[in-house]
Design a protein around this motif. Structure first.
Motif, PDB file in Angstrom:
ATOM      1  N   ARG A 168      19.190  25.838  30.897  1.00 53.27           N
ATOM      2  CA  ARG A 168      18.736  26.863  29.955  1.00 53.27           C
ATOM      3  C   ARG A 168      18.282  26.199  28.671  1.00 53.27           C
ATOM      4  N   ASN A 169      16.979  26.225  28.445  1.00 52.88           N
ATOM      5  CA  ASN A 169      16.375  25.585  27.278  1.00 52.88           C
ATOM      6  C   ASN A 169      16.790  24.113  27.209  1.00 52.88           C
ATOM      7  N   LYS A 170      17.522  23.734  26.171  1.00 58.26           N
ATOM      8  CA  LYS A 170      17.926  22.336  26.010  1.00 58.26           C
ATOM      9  C   LYS A 170      19.366  22.097  26.461  1.00 58.26           C
ATOM     10  N   ASN A 171      19.922  23.075  27.172  1.00 60.01           N
ATOM     11  CA  ASN A 171      21.322  22.974  27.598  1.00 60.01           C
ATOM     12  C   ASN A 171      21.458  23.025  29.107  1.00 60.01           C
ATOM     13  N   ILE A 172      22.562  22.433  29.569  1.00 54.19           N
ATOM     14  CA  ILE A 172      22.963  22.549  30.959  1.00 54.19           C
ATOM     15  C   ILE A 172      24.212  23.424  30.990  1.00 54.19           C
ATOM     16  N   VAL A 173      24.200  24.432  31.839  1.00 57.63           N
ATOM     17  CA  VAL A 173      25.307  25.381  31.924  1.00 57.63           C
ATOM     18  C   VAL A 173      25.971  25.267  33.291  1.00 57.63           C
ATOM     19  N   VAL A 174      27.287  25.107  33.276  1.00 58.13           N
ATOM     20  CA  VAL A 174      28.079  25.085  34.507  1.00 58.13           C
ATOM     21  C   VAL A 174      28.965  26.325  34.499  1.00 58.13           C
ATOM     22  N   GLU A 175      28.871  27.117  35.564  1.00 61.15           N
ATOM     23  CA  GLU A 175      29.690  28.321  35.663  1.00 61.15           C
ATOM     24  C   GLU A 175      30.583  28.252  36.888  1.00 61.15           C
ATOM     25  N   VAL A 176      31.858  28.572  36.687  1.00 58.23           N
ATOM     26  CA  VAL A 176      32.825  28.648  37.791  1.00 58.23           C
ATOM     27  C   VAL A 176      33.323  30.081  37.836  1.00 58.23           C
ATOM     28  N   GLN A 177      32.936  30.777  38.883  1.00 55.84           N
ATOM     29  CA  GLN A 177      33.248  32.198  39.007  1.00 55.84           C
ATOM     30  C   GLN A 177      34.195  32.427  40.176  1.00 55.84           C
ATOM     31  N   ASP A 178      35.227  33.260  39.964  1.00 58.62           N
ATOM     32  CA  ASP A 178      36.180  33.553  41.044  1.00 58.62           C
ATOM     33  C   ASP A 178      36.344  35.055  41.194  1.00 58.62           C
ATOM     34  N   THR A 179      36.967  35.452  42.270  1.00 55.86           N
ATOM     35  CA  THR A 179      37.250  36.871  42.537  1.00 55.86           C
ATOM     36  C   THR A 179      38.751  37.114  42.433  1.00 55.86           C
ATOM     37  N   GLY A 180      39.379  36.463  41.451  1.00 58.43           N
ATOM     38  CA  GLY A 180      40.824  36.551  41.295  1.00 58.43           C
ATOM     39  C   GLY A 180      41.291  37.778  40.539  1.00 58.43           C
ATOM     40  N   SER A 181      42.472  37.648  39.945  1.00 57.75           N
ATOM     41  CA  SER A 181      43.126  38.784  39.298  1.00 57.75           C
ATOM     42  C   SER A 181      42.523  39.126  37.947  1.00 57.75           C
ATOM     43  N   GLY A 182      41.737  38.211  37.358  1.00 52.20           N
ATOM     44  CA  GLY A 182      41.153  38.477  36.048  1.00 52.20           C
ATOM     45  C   GLY A 182      42.167  38.338  34.922  1.00 52.20           C
ATOM     46  N   MET A 183      41.725  38.555  33.707  1.00 46.15           N
ATOM     47  CA  MET A 183      42.584  38.412  32.528  1.00 46.15           C
ATOM     48  C   MET A 183      42.438  39.616  31.613  1.00 46.15           C
ATOM     49  N   THR A 184      43.486  39.853  30.832  1.00 47.75           N
ATOM     50  CA  THR A 184      43.396  40.832  29.754  1.00 47.75           C
ATOM     51  C   THR A 184      42.685  40.177  28.569  1.00 47.75           C
ATOM     52  N   LYS A 185      42.305  40.961  27.579  1.00 52.80           N
ATOM     53  CA  LYS A 185      41.629  40.411  26.403  1.00 52.80           C
ATOM     54  C   LYS A 185      42.523  39.419  25.665  1.00 52.80           C
ATOM     55  N   GLN A 186      43.810  39.735  25.596  1.00 54.92           N
ATOM     56  CA  GLN A 186      44.743  38.835  24.916  1.00 54.92           C
ATOM     57  C   GLN A 186      44.894  37.526  25.670  1.00 54.92           C
ATOM     58  N   GLN A 187      44.985  37.603  26.996  1.00 48.41           N
ATOM     59  CA  GLN A 187      45.086  36.385  27.804  1.00 48.41           C
ATOM     60  C   GLN A 187      43.834  35.532  27.664  1.00 48.41           C
ATOM     61  N   ALA A 188      42.664  36.164  27.624  1.00 52.81           N
ATOM     62  CA  ALA A 188      41.412  35.422  27.469  1.00 52.81           C
ATOM     63  C   ALA A 188      41.344  34.733  26.109  1.00 52.81           C
ATOM     64  N   ARG A 189      41.840  35.390  25.052  1.00 56.36           N
ATOM     65  CA  ARG A 189      41.828  34.784  23.710  1.00 56.36           C
ATOM     66  C   ARG A 189      42.749  33.573  23.639  1.00 56.36           C
ATOM     67  N   ASN A 190      43.858  33.620  24.369  1.00 60.11           N
ATOM     68  CA  ASN A 190      44.859  32.556  24.277  1.00 60.11           C
ATOM     69  C   ASN A 190      44.739  31.502  25.370  1.00 60.11           C
ATOM     70  N   ALA A 191      43.791  31.672  26.273  1.00 59.42           N
ATOM     71  CA  ALA A 191      43.728  30.822  27.458  1.00 59.42           C
ATOM     72  C   ALA A 191      43.629  29.334  27.137  1.00 59.42           C
ATOM     73  N   PHE A 192      42.905  28.975  26.064  1.00 57.41           N
ATOM     74  CA  PHE A 192      42.679  27.562  25.751  1.00 57.41           C
ATOM     75  C   PHE A 192      43.674  27.004  24.724  1.00 57.41           C
ATOM     76  N   LYS A 193      44.656  27.827  24.322  1.00 52.88           N
ATOM     77  CA  LYS A 193      45.638  27.343  23.353  1.00 52.88           C
ATOM     78  C   LYS A 193      46.662  26.431  24.030  1.00 52.88           C
ATOM     79  N   PRO A 194      47.020  25.314  23.384  1.00 50.92           N
ATOM     80  CA  PRO A 194      48.009  24.392  23.980  1.00 50.92           C
ATOM     81  C   PRO A 194      49.344  25.096  24.203  1.00 50.92           C
ATOM     82  N   GLY A 195      49.891  24.916  25.389  1.00 50.14           N
ATOM     83  CA  GLY A 195      51.194  25.486  25.706  1.00 50.14           C
ATOM     84  C   GLY A 195      51.149  26.904  26.243  1.00 50.14           C
ATOM     85  N   TYR A 196      49.961  27.540  26.264  1.00 45.76           N
ATOM     86  CA  TYR A 196      49.866  28.916  26.751  1.00 45.76           C
ATOM     87  C   TYR A 196      49.555  28.906  28.240  1.00 45.76           C
ATOM     88  N   SER A 197      50.322  29.669  29.008  1.00 45.35           N
ATOM     89  CA  SER A 197      50.089  29.741  30.445  1.00 45.35           C
ATOM     90  C   SER A 197      50.566  31.085  30.962  1.00 45.35           C
TER      91      SER A 197
END
Length: 384
Positions: free
Chosen positions: A310-339
Motif C-alpha cells: 500500500r503506497n510506500k508501505n508493506i502491510v502484513v495481516e493475520v486474521q483468525d476466526t477465534g473468540s475475538g476481544m473486547t474493547k478493553q482487551q484490545a487496548r491492553n493487548a500490547f501492554k507488558p504483563g497483560y494476558s
C-alpha cells in the motif's frame, strides 16, 4: 501485597499534599488580590476626602494646597472620573488615552465604573454636587486572573510530571523485559549446547532415523528462539531484504506444527518485495501472532495471513476466526504483563510491538476484532 498497599498510600499522600499546595497558592493569591483591592478603595476615599475639604475651605493655606495637590498627584494608577449632577465632566485621571477627548466615551466609562463601585458623592455649597467614579487599576485587574493562571501552570506542571514519571516507568519496564529476554537466552543456551552434542552422538548410531531428523529440526528451532531473545535490548541489523521469503518460511514451518483442524492460508504478491528487516525477529513476531490466533480458536478454525503493498508501505495481516476481544482487551493487548490466558505471561505481543516499532520503525495494531467472530492483527512497515 504490603508493598503495593504502601505504594498506593504514598501516592495518595503525595497527591493530597500537592492538592493542598495548589489550593494554598490559589487562596493566598485571592487574599492578596482582595487586600490590594481594599487598599485602592482606601486611596480613593482619601482622594475624595481631600476633594471635599477643598470644597469646604474657601481659601486654603499654601500648606493645605500643597497637601491636596500631593494627594491628587500621588494617584497614578487608579482611574477616576468626576461628574456633576447633570453628568458633565469636571475632571478625569488615568483613563485610556484614546477616549480622553471624547466626552461621550468618558461618561459611558463612568457608568461602567458604577457597576463595579458605587460613585462617591461630594456635596458642594451651590448644590451642584459632584460624583466621583472609580475602578480598579490596570495592575489590579491583571492580578485578578493571576490565581487562575497560576493554577493552570501548576496543573500543566503536574501533568508534565505525571507524563515524565510514566515515561520513566515504561523505560524501566522496557529494560526489565529486555534483561529478562537476554537472561532467558542465556539460560536456554546451556542445555541447548548439551543437546546439540548428544544429537551428534545419536546421528552416529542412527543417521537416517526420522526421529533424529525431527529432533534436529526442533533443536535448530530452539537455537533460533535463543537467538531471538538475545537480540532483544540490542540494536539488530536489518540485513535481510526478501520479505516474501521470510513470510513463506514462517508459513511453511508453522503449518506443519499447528492442528490439522485449522485451515491455514497464505496470500503473497506474485513479485518480490524488498523490505529491510531482521529475519529472525520478524519470524518471531509472525509466530507470536499465529500462536495467539491458534489459542483464540482453541485449535479449530481458520487463519489467513496476507502480505499487501500500500503506497510506500508493506502491510502484513493475520486474521483468525477465534473468540475475538473486547474493547478493553484490545487496548491492553500490547501492554507488558497483560494476558487473557490463565498461564500467559503477557510477553509475546509486548515484545512483538517492540520488535516492529523500535527495530523496524513500523507499527503493529489490532485493526479489527469482534467477540465470537475473530481478530485481525496488522503490521505496517515502510518499503526500501
Amino acid at each position: 501485597m504490603k508493598k503495593s498497599i504502601f505504594a498506593r498510600l504514598n501516592n495518595w499522600i503525595i497527591f493530597t499534599l500537592m492538592t493542598i499546595v495548589v489550593l494554598t497558592i490559589v487562596i493566598a493569591s485571592t487574599i492578596l488580590f482582595n487586600f490590594l483591592r481594599k487598599e485602592e478603595v482606601k486611596r480613593v476615599d482619601i482622594l475624595v476626602t481631600a476633594l471635599k475639604f477643598q470644597q469646604e475651605v474657601k481659601v486654603p493655606s499654601l500648606e493645605i494646597q500643597a497637601l491636596l495637590l500631593q494627594i491628587y498627584s500621588s494617584n497614578t494608577t487608579i482611574p477616576v472620573i468626576i461628574l456633576d449632577k447633570d453628568g458633565q465632566i469636571i475632571e478625569h485621571k488615568n483613563i485610556p488615552r484614546d477616549i480622553e477627548n471624547n466626552s461621550a466615551e468618558i461618561v459611558a466609562l463612568a457608568n461602567k465604573m458604577a457597576k463595579s463601585y458605587p460613585p462617591i458623592e461630594i456635596k458642594v455649597p451651590n448644590a451642584n454636587n459632584q460624583f466621583v467614579y472609580y475602578d480598579n487599576s490596570e495592575l489590579l485587574n491583571n492580578l485578578r486572573y493571576s490565581p487562575y493562571i497560576l493554577g493552570f501552570f501548576i496543573l500543566c506542571y503536574f501533568l508534565f510530571s505525571f507524563w515524565f514519571l510514566r515515561t520513566i516507568k515504561k523505560t524501566d519496564e522496557g529494560y526489565l523485559w529486555a534483561g529478562l529476554a537476554k537472561e532467558t537466552a542465556h539460560q536456554i543456551g546451556t542445555p541447548l549446547s548439551s543437546m546439540i552434542g548428544w544429537m551428534e552422538i545419536m546421528k552416529l548410531d542412527t543417521p537416517d532415523s526420522e526421529g533424529v531428523h525431527e529432533i534436529e529440526k526442533d533443536i535448530e528451532r530452539l537455537r533460533t528462539i535463543s537467538e531471538r531473545f538475545s537480540k532483544i535490548g540490542s540494536v539488530p541489523e536489518l540485513n535481510d531484504k526478501d520479505f516474501n521469503s521470510t513470510i513463506q518460511e514462517n508459513y511453511d514451518y508453522l503449518k506443519t506444527r499447528i492442528s490439522r483442524k485449522i485451515n491455514f492460508g497464505l496470500h503473497l504478491p506474485n513479485y518480490t518485495i524488498l523490505v529491510p528487516h531482521n529475519k529472525i525477529l520478524m519470524s518471531w513476531v509472525i509466530e507470536n501472532l499465529v500462536k495467539n490466533a491458534v489459542d483464540a480458536m482453541k485449535g479449530e478454525g481458520s487463519i489467513s495471513m496476507s502480505v499487501l503493498e500500500r503506497n510506500k508501505n508493506i502491510v502484513v495481516e493475520v486474521q483468525d476466526t477465534g473468540s475475538g476481544m473486547t474493547k478493553q482487551q484490545a487496548r491492553n493487548a500490547f501492554k507488558p504483563g497483560y494476558s487473557t490466558k490463565k498461564r500467559g505471561w503477557g510477553l509475546g505481543l509486548s515484545l512483538a510491538k517492540r520488535v516492529i516499532q523500535e527495530y523496524h520503525n513500523g507499527d503493529i495494531k489490532i485493526s479489527q476484532t469482534e467477540i465470537g467472530k475473530g481478530t485481525t492483527f496488522r503490521i505496517t512497515i515502510k518499503k526500501e
